[in-house]
Design a protein around this motif. Structure first.
Motif, PDB file in Angstrom:
ATOM      1  N   GLY A 152       0.777  -1.235   0.000  1.00 32.88           N
ATOM      2  CA  GLY A 152       0.000   0.000   0.000  1.00 32.88           C
ATOM      3  C   GLY A 152       0.806   1.281   0.000  1.00 32.88           C
ATOM      4  O   GLY A 152       0.247   2.370   0.038  1.00 32.88           O
ATOM      5  N   LYS A 153       2.131   1.187  -0.042  1.00 34.83           N
ATOM      6  CA  LYS A 153       2.985   2.374  -0.032  1.00 34.83           C
ATOM      7  C   LYS A 153       3.778   2.449  -1.330  1.00 34.83           C
ATOM      8  O   LYS A 153       4.211   1.431  -1.866  1.00 34.83           O
ATOM      9  N   VAL A 154       3.973   3.671  -1.819  1.00 32.75           N
ATOM     10  CA  VAL A 154       4.732   3.886  -3.043  1.00 32.75           C
ATOM     11  C   VAL A 154       6.161   4.272  -2.681  1.00 32.75           C
ATOM     12  O   VAL A 154       6.392   5.175  -1.868  1.00 32.75           O
ATOM     13  N   TYR A 155       7.115   3.589  -3.303  1.00 32.00           N
ATOM     14  CA  TYR A 155       8.531   3.883  -3.155  1.00 32.00           C
ATOM     15  C   TYR A 155       9.045   4.289  -4.533  1.00 32.00           C
ATOM     16  O   TYR A 155       8.766   3.614  -5.521  1.00 32.00           O
ATOM     17  N   ALA A 156       9.806   5.390  -4.587  1.00 32.21           N
ATOM     18  CA  ALA A 156      10.309   5.867  -5.872  1.00 32.21           C
ATOM     19  C   ALA A 156      11.803   6.169  -5.763  1.00 32.21           C
ATOM     20  O   ALA A 156      12.280   6.649  -4.723  1.00 32.21           O
TER      21      ALA A 156
END
Length: 119
Positions: A37-41
């Motif tokens: 559920g978390k976005v890592y970029a």
């Protein structure tokens, strides 16, 4: 005030990591991964060698098990959550994180990051 540079809809990342060319460089320079559920970029550069991109083909950022980010050129493995290299020639180094925000189910490269990198 702008939200920054639009990368994608959150639902698009549910299908797998995606690369982006937010500054019109002609190739993907940033990629994003959705995990738990978390976005890592991160920037699409291996810390082992300053200009080597990670995937062997478009959007192929994860290993076969989809547990780590992988550098196809060096075989380095990075944790998705913080970009730490846990295996390979750059062990102990990190991918460069890129700040993103999610607003109305859209993933944005944050305004401060967009302003710093605009050419």
């Amino acid at each position: 005030m702008s939200d920054g540079i639009r990368l994608c809809e959150l639902s698009e990342l549910a299908r797998g990591p995606l690369g982006f060319d937010p500054f019109d460089d002609g190739q993907d320079t940033v990629f994003a991964v959705l995990k738990d559920g978390k976005v890592y970029a991160y920037t699409d550069i291996c810390p082992h060698y300053g200009d080597t991109t990670l995937p062997w083909k478009k959007n192929a950022y994860l290993d076969h098990a989809e547990k780590h980010i992988v550098c196809a050129a060096h075989g380095a493995l990075f944790t998705i959550e913080d970009g730490l290299c846990v295996s390979g020639p750059c062990r102990g180094q990190f991918l460069a994180a890129v700040p993103v925000t999610i607003k109305n189910n859209t993933v944005w490269l944050t305004e401060s990051e967009a302003g710093e990198n605009k050419r």
